[in-house]
Design a protein around this motif. Structure first.
Motif, short mmCIF file in Angstrom:
data_model
loop_
_atom_site.label_atom_id
_atom_site.label_comp_id
_atom_site.label_asym_id
_atom_site.label_seq_id
_atom_site.Cartn_x
_atom_site.Cartn_y
_atom_site.Cartn_z
N MET A 80 0.84 -1.20 0.00
CA MET A 80 0.00 0.00 0.00
C MET A 80 0.87 1.25 0.00
SD MET A 80 -2.44 1.63 2.93
CE MET A 80 -1.03 2.56 3.56
N THR A 81 0.47 2.25 -0.72
CA THR A 81 1.11 3.55 -0.64
C THR A 81 0.20 4.48 0.13
OG1 THR A 81 0.13 4.20 -2.75
CG2 THR A 81 2.33 3.25 -2.82
N THR A 82 0.68 4.95 1.28
CA THR A 82 -0.12 5.83 2.11
C THR A 82 0.13 7.27 1.70
OG1 THR A 82 0.02 4.30 3.96
CG2 THR A 82 -0.64 6.55 4.47
N ASP A 83 -0.92 7.95 1.29
CA ASP A 83 -0.77 9.33 0.87
C ASP A 83 -1.19 10.28 1.98
OD1 ASP A 83 0.10 9.41 -1.97
OD2 ASP A 83 -1.69 8.18 -2.26
N THR A 84 -0.41 11.32 2.18
CA THR A 84 -0.85 12.40 3.06
C THR A 84 -1.84 13.23 2.25
OG1 THR A 84 1.26 12.42 4.22
CG2 THR A 84 -0.13 14.38 4.43
N THR A 85 -3.06 13.26 2.71
CA THR A 85 -4.13 13.90 1.95
C THR A 85 -4.46 15.30 2.46
OG1 THR A 85 -5.65 12.62 3.35
CG2 THR A 85 -5.22 11.78 1.14
N LEU A 86 -3.82 15.72 3.54
CA LEU A 86 -4.05 17.08 4.03
C LEU A 86 -2.85 17.56 4.83
CD1 LEU A 86 -6.46 19.25 4.29
CD2 LEU A 86 -6.57 18.49 6.65
N TYR A 87 -2.46 18.80 4.58
CA TYR A 87 -1.48 19.53 5.40
C TYR A 87 -2.21 20.77 5.88
CZ TYR A 87 1.98 16.65 2.94
OH TYR A 87 2.70 15.61 2.40
N SER A 88 -2.26 20.99 7.19
CA SER A 88 -3.04 22.12 7.68
C SER A 88 -2.46 22.66 8.97
CB SER A 88 -4.51 21.70 7.84
OG SER A 88 -5.34 22.83 8.00
N ARG A 137 -11.70 14.51 -0.27
CA ARG A 137 -11.71 14.94 -1.67
C ARG A 137 -10.37 14.61 -2.34
NH1 ARG A 137 -13.64 20.19 0.58
NH2 ARG A 137 -15.92 20.09 0.64
N GLN A 138 -9.29 14.87 -1.61
CA GLN A 138 -7.97 14.60 -2.16
C GLN A 138 -7.75 13.10 -2.35
OE1 GLN A 138 -6.00 17.05 -3.22
NE2 GLN A 138 -7.48 18.58 -2.49
N PHE A 139 -8.22 12.32 -1.37
CA PHE A 139 -8.07 10.85 -1.46
C PHE A 139 -8.84 10.31 -2.66
CE2 PHE A 139 -9.61 6.55 -0.39
CZ PHE A 139 -8.37 5.90 -0.34
N GLN A 140 -10.03 10.83 -2.87
CA GLN A 140 -10.83 10.35 -4.00
C GLN A 140 -10.12 10.64 -5.33
OE1 GLN A 140 -15.05 10.92 -4.11
NE2 GLN A 140 -15.27 10.99 -1.89
N LEU A 141 -9.51 11.82 -5.42
CA LEU A 141 -8.77 12.15 -6.64
C LEU A 141 -7.57 11.24 -6.83
CD1 LEU A 141 -8.25 14.04 -9.07
CD2 LEU A 141 -6.91 15.47 -7.52
N LEU A 142 -6.81 11.01 -5.76
CA LEU A 142 -5.59 10.22 -5.83
C LEU A 142 -5.86 8.74 -6.09
CD1 LEU A 142 -3.72 11.86 -2.82
CD2 LEU A 142 -3.04 12.04 -5.22
N SER A 143 -6.99 8.25 -5.57
CA SER A 143 -7.28 6.82 -5.65
C SER A 143 -8.24 6.44 -6.77
CB SER A 143 -7.88 6.34 -4.32
OG SER A 143 -9.16 6.93 -4.11
N GLY A 144 -8.93 7.43 -7.33
CA GLY A 144 -9.93 7.13 -8.34
C GLY A 144 -11.27 6.72 -7.77
N SER A 204 -4.80 8.97 4.50
CA SER A 204 -6.04 8.27 4.17
C SER A 204 -5.75 6.98 3.44
CB SER A 204 -6.93 9.16 3.30
OG SER A 204 -7.13 10.43 3.89
N TYR A 205 -6.58 5.98 3.68
CA TYR A 205 -6.46 4.70 2.99
C TYR A 205 -7.81 3.99 3.02
CZ TYR A 205 -5.95 2.90 7.80
OH TYR A 205 -6.14 2.61 9.14
#
Length: 289
Positions: free
Chosen positions: A1-9, A36-43, A73-74
């Motif tokens: 799995m590639t874990t993406d950081t979906t928010l920096y705040s 929203r970012q996860f949906q874009l990154l993951s399809g 997110s995952y």
């Protein structure tokens, strides 16, 4: 799995409430953006997994003004839903887990076999930290009416209107907006108990939520007016549960339900305190039947 950081705040001072920590509406707003970012990154899309049925949030550690935060997110197939998306929010400076959110989906049968291969790059085992604890994972009953909610002991504690600035990218009011309304409503529910404003002020205590579950039933759009009816549901030990029901005012259709596990926090020690015995009895009396 590639874990993406979906928010920096970052926690702004104006986002903190009377308890001097990040208000819950802004946690939900951050999770909404991370998703929203996860949906874009993951399809990921509703066309594949259906509409989100529920968002279940647990608060683990406080975030206060000036704190940096990130969300990763995952997706998980071992969660409490047929398809679960997990968001983990951390204090970016200390690495401490601040909050978790799980989003529950029920994909259509035709798509179920494709879920694992389609999302294999973002799949992981669900963290036990994110698992529901004080509230069941299943969505709330979507067949309630304002009449039977009021008859069960709930009382109206908020009225509002959706303005253009409250809309998300899909043209509907988003999680952050409805959480803001629920947050403004909840002090009026506490006021019905012995743990009212005077009691909290005198003792240096605050109202705190440790777990929330948001179930959407129908959308709100610009110009829609709404009403919130709320009441306690149960009480046990140091915590009690509340339920907020949001209805669109003109048609009285159910919009959303927010279930909350709440407690009293000492604002000096930042620790939970026992509910007064008299409060336990009064909460039980006014809980929804």
């Amino acid at each position: 799995m590639t874990t993406d950081t979906t928010l920096y705040s970052f926690v702004n001072e104006w986002e903190c409430d009377e308890n001097d920590h990040l208000n819950v509406q802004f946690y939900f707003g951050r999770f909404e953006e991370a998703d929203r970012q996860f949906q874009l990154l993951s399809g990921l899309s509703e066309a594949i997994v259906g509409a989100r049925r529920v968002r279940h949030v647990r608060y683990h550690n406080e975030l206060r003004a000036g704190d940096l935060l990130t969300v990763s997110s995952y997706a998980a197939l071992d969660g409490p839903h047929m398809f679960t998306v997990v968001h983990e929010m951390r204090n970016a400076t200390t690495g401490t887990l601040a909050a978790t959110a799980i989003d529950g989906y029920t994909p259509p049968a035709a798509a179920a076999k494709e879920i694992r291969p389609r999302f294999k790059n973002v799949l992981s085992d669900m963290s036990e930290d994110a698992a529901p604890r004080g509230l069941p994972a299943s969505p709330a009953n979507a067949k309630l009416t304002i009449g039977n909610v009021l008859a069960s002991g709930a009382e109206i504690c908020f009225r509002g209107t959706v303005l253009p600035r409250h809309l998300g990218p899909d043209g509907r009011a988003d999680d952050g907006f409805v959480l803001g309304a629920f947050t403004d409503a909840v002090p009026h529910v506490w006021q019905r108990t012995p743990m009212n404003h005077a009691f909290l002020t005198e003792n240096g205590y605050g109202r705190v939520a440790v777990e929330m579950k948001l179930t959407w039933s129908s959308p709100l759009k610009t110009g829609d007016m709404f009403v919130i009816a709320s009441a306690p549901v149960s009480v046990a030990g140091k915590t009690f549960t509340l339920r907020h029901h949001m209805f669109e005012s003109r048609t009285q259709r159910l919009v959303a339900i927010l279930d909350v596990v709440a407690l009293v926090m000492d604002l000096t020690t930042r620790k939970a305190v026992a509910l007064p015995e008299v409060a336990i009895g009064e909460i039980a009396k006014i809980s929804m039947g």
